[in-house]
Design a protein around this motif. Structure first.
Motif, short mmCIF file in Angstrom:
data_model
loop_
_atom_site.label_atom_id
_atom_site.label_comp_id
_atom_site.label_asym_id
_atom_site.label_seq_id
_atom_site.Cartn_x
_atom_site.Cartn_y
_atom_site.Cartn_z
N LEU A 47 10.25 -30.90 -32.63
CA LEU A 47 10.15 -29.93 -31.54
C LEU A 47 9.97 -30.62 -30.21
O LEU A 47 10.47 -30.17 -29.18
N GLY A 48 9.25 -31.74 -30.21
CA GLY A 48 9.06 -32.47 -28.97
C GLY A 48 8.07 -33.60 -29.11
O GLY A 48 7.43 -33.77 -30.15
N LEU A 49 7.96 -34.38 -28.04
CA LEU A 49 7.08 -35.54 -28.00
C LEU A 49 6.08 -35.39 -26.85
O LEU A 49 6.45 -34.94 -25.77
N ILE A 50 4.82 -35.74 -27.12
CA ILE A 50 3.77 -35.69 -26.10
C ILE A 50 3.25 -37.10 -25.87
O ILE A 50 2.93 -37.82 -26.82
N GLU A 51 3.17 -37.48 -24.60
CA GLU A 51 2.61 -38.79 -24.24
C GLU A 51 1.15 -38.60 -23.84
O GLU A 51 0.85 -37.98 -22.82
N ASN A 52 0.24 -39.10 -24.66
CA ASN A 52 -1.18 -38.98 -24.41
C ASN A 52 -1.70 -40.26 -23.75
O ASN A 52 -1.08 -41.31 -23.85
N MET A 53 -2.85 -40.17 -23.09
CA MET A 53 -3.47 -41.31 -22.42
C MET A 53 -2.52 -41.93 -21.40
O MET A 53 -2.41 -43.15 -21.25
N SER A 54 -1.81 -41.05 -20.70
CA SER A 54 -0.79 -41.48 -19.76
C SER A 54 -1.39 -41.55 -18.35
O SER A 54 -1.29 -40.64 -17.55
N GLY A 55 -2.05 -42.67 -18.08
CA GLY A 55 -2.66 -42.85 -16.78
C GLY A 55 -4.08 -42.30 -16.72
O GLY A 55 -4.42 -41.36 -17.43
N PHE A 56 -4.89 -42.92 -15.90
CA PHE A 56 -6.28 -42.49 -15.68
C PHE A 56 -6.41 -41.99 -14.25
O PHE A 56 -6.08 -42.70 -13.30
N ILE A 57 -6.86 -40.76 -14.12
CA ILE A 57 -7.04 -40.18 -12.79
C ILE A 57 -8.48 -40.43 -12.35
O ILE A 57 -9.43 -39.94 -12.95
N CYS A 58 -8.64 -41.23 -11.30
CA CYS A 58 -9.96 -41.60 -10.82
C CYS A 58 -10.70 -40.35 -10.32
O CYS A 58 -10.18 -39.63 -9.46
N PRO A 59 -11.89 -40.08 -10.86
CA PRO A 59 -12.62 -38.88 -10.42
C PRO A 59 -13.14 -38.99 -8.99
O PRO A 59 -13.48 -37.97 -8.37
N ASP A 60 -13.18 -40.21 -8.43
CA ASP A 60 -13.69 -40.40 -7.08
C ASP A 60 -12.61 -40.24 -6.02
O ASP A 60 -12.77 -39.50 -5.05
N CYS A 61 -11.50 -40.98 -6.23
CA CYS A 61 -10.46 -40.97 -5.19
C CYS A 61 -9.23 -40.14 -5.55
O CYS A 61 -8.39 -39.87 -4.70
N THR B 20 11.31 -42.77 -24.44
CA THR B 20 11.65 -42.74 -25.86
C THR B 20 12.26 -41.39 -26.24
O THR B 20 13.25 -41.34 -26.99
N ALA B 21 11.70 -40.32 -25.72
CA ALA B 21 12.25 -39.00 -25.99
C ALA B 21 13.69 -38.90 -25.49
O ALA B 21 14.57 -38.38 -26.19
N ALA B 22 13.95 -39.44 -24.31
CA ALA B 22 15.30 -39.40 -23.75
C ALA B 22 16.25 -40.26 -24.59
O ALA B 22 17.39 -39.86 -24.87
N ASP B 23 15.79 -41.45 -25.00
CA ASP B 23 16.63 -42.35 -25.79
C ASP B 23 17.03 -41.74 -27.13
O ASP B 23 18.13 -41.99 -27.63
N TRP B 24 16.14 -40.94 -27.71
CA TRP B 24 16.40 -40.36 -29.03
C TRP B 24 16.83 -38.89 -28.94
O TRP B 24 16.93 -38.21 -29.96
N ASN B 25 17.06 -38.42 -27.71
CA ASN B 25 17.51 -37.05 -27.50
C ASN B 25 16.54 -36.03 -28.09
O ASN B 25 16.92 -35.09 -28.80
N ILE B 26 15.26 -36.23 -27.77
CA ILE B 26 14.19 -35.35 -28.24
C ILE B 26 13.56 -34.68 -27.03
O ILE B 26 13.36 -35.33 -25.99
N PRO B 27 13.20 -33.41 -27.10
CA PRO B 27 12.53 -32.76 -25.97
C PRO B 27 11.21 -33.46 -25.64
O PRO B 27 10.44 -33.82 -26.55
N PHE B 28 10.95 -33.65 -24.36
CA PHE B 28 9.68 -34.23 -23.92
C PHE B 28 8.80 -33.09 -23.44
O PHE B 28 9.15 -32.36 -22.51
N LEU B 29 7.64 -32.92 -24.08
CA LEU B 29 6.79 -31.77 -23.80
C LEU B 29 5.80 -32.01 -22.67
O LEU B 29 5.31 -31.06 -22.06
#
Length: 274
Positions: free
Chosen positions: A193-207, A222-231
């Motif tokens: 159904l699709g692929l989810i990228e977790n832990m994708s960057g850290f948003i600084c709570p200060d700035c 990877t989703a694009a390379d394998w023709n999979i929906p990216f969620l």
């Protein structure tokens, strides 16, 4: 069935029929899987279920990771036993629209290990499908252990029409295992159904700036390379860790992560409607 069938054969056939009857009352079956551990798959599965139930869908959340069940802990259910009424296992009623099932509810001690081989695991998964009083569901979300072993294979072979949601982190070592998960799905003819990228960057709570601690964008590529929906992408968020340790879903947060999860759920629903 033949007159020569053994009692074991008859029991298996009776269970198969119960599983089939239950699955006919489920609109969407989703297996949340990952190629490797530590990518936050159970957290994603839990919050997908919670966010869907918050939108009014009737949802069942099934944890088939019998060796490392974490769904109960993420929802504050650890230590609560499960009941059996008239030979039907009663799942946890976490919320009005969300029922939860985990082997954790049958453990005498929360930290007791299950030292089981494949046939036992296969049997308990089938029991979770056939002997649990789920009722009709809009969604059955299944959280599996990492990899492509007994548990995801049993789900693929037992639940026709099941679709995979694959969770990864951005770095290459995780993506290499994700590619194995994609190949697994193709071999067992389970649509992704699709692929989810977790832990994708850290948003600084200060700035408020984003830091790509584990890189970013690898899952989308990877989703694009394998023709999979990216969620979508979910950032590293200390609030998610705090909520999980406290047994609360991230719908209790006021954060960028909550907004991203809501968008992922909306994309997933649109994908299912296509």
């Amino acid at each position: 069935m033949s007159c020569n069938a053994t009692a074991k054969d008859r029991d298996f056939e009776a269970q198969r029929q119960k599983i089939e009857q239950f699955l006919q009352t489920v609109d969407h079956k989703l297996l949340v899987m990952s190629g490797k551990g530590g990518v936050g798959k159970s957290t994603v599965a839990t919050n997908l279920a919670v966010f869907l139930s918050n939108q009014g869908y009737c949802v069942g959340l099934l944890d088939v990771d019998v060796h490392g069940p974490s769904i109960a802990g993420l929802l504050g259910l650890t230590g609560l036993g499960l009941n059996v009424i008239e030979n039907r296992i009663q799942p946890y009623q976490y919320a009005e629209n969300l029922k939860v099932m985990s082997i954790q509810g049958f453990l005498g001690q929360p930290d007791a290990p299950l030292i089981w081989r494949g046939p036992m695991k296969i049997g308990i998964i089938r029991q979770f499908l056939g002997d649990v009083d789920w009722g009709p569901l809009d969604f059955l979300i299944i959280d599996s252990p990492p990899g492509t072993g007994d548990e995801p294979l049993t789900v693929a072979q037992t639940i026709p029409g099941c679709q995979a949601v694959i969770v990864t982190t951005p770095q290459e070592i995780a993506l290499a295992d994700v590619r194995k998960s994609i190949q697994f799905c193709r071999q067992v003819k389970m649509p992704v159904l699709g692929l989810i990228e977790n832990m994708s960057g850290f948003i600084c709570p200060d700035c408020g700036s984003t830091h790509a601690i584990f890189k970013s964008g690898g899952g989308e590529k990877t989703a694009a390379d394998w023709n999979i929906p990216f969620l979508g992408k979910l950032p590293i968020d200390p609030g998610v860790v705090t909520a999980g340790d406290a047994g609360r879903a991230i719908d209790s947060l006021t954060s960028h992560t909550k907004e991203e999860m809501q968008q992922i759920v909306e994309r997933m629903i649109r994908q299912l409607q296509n």
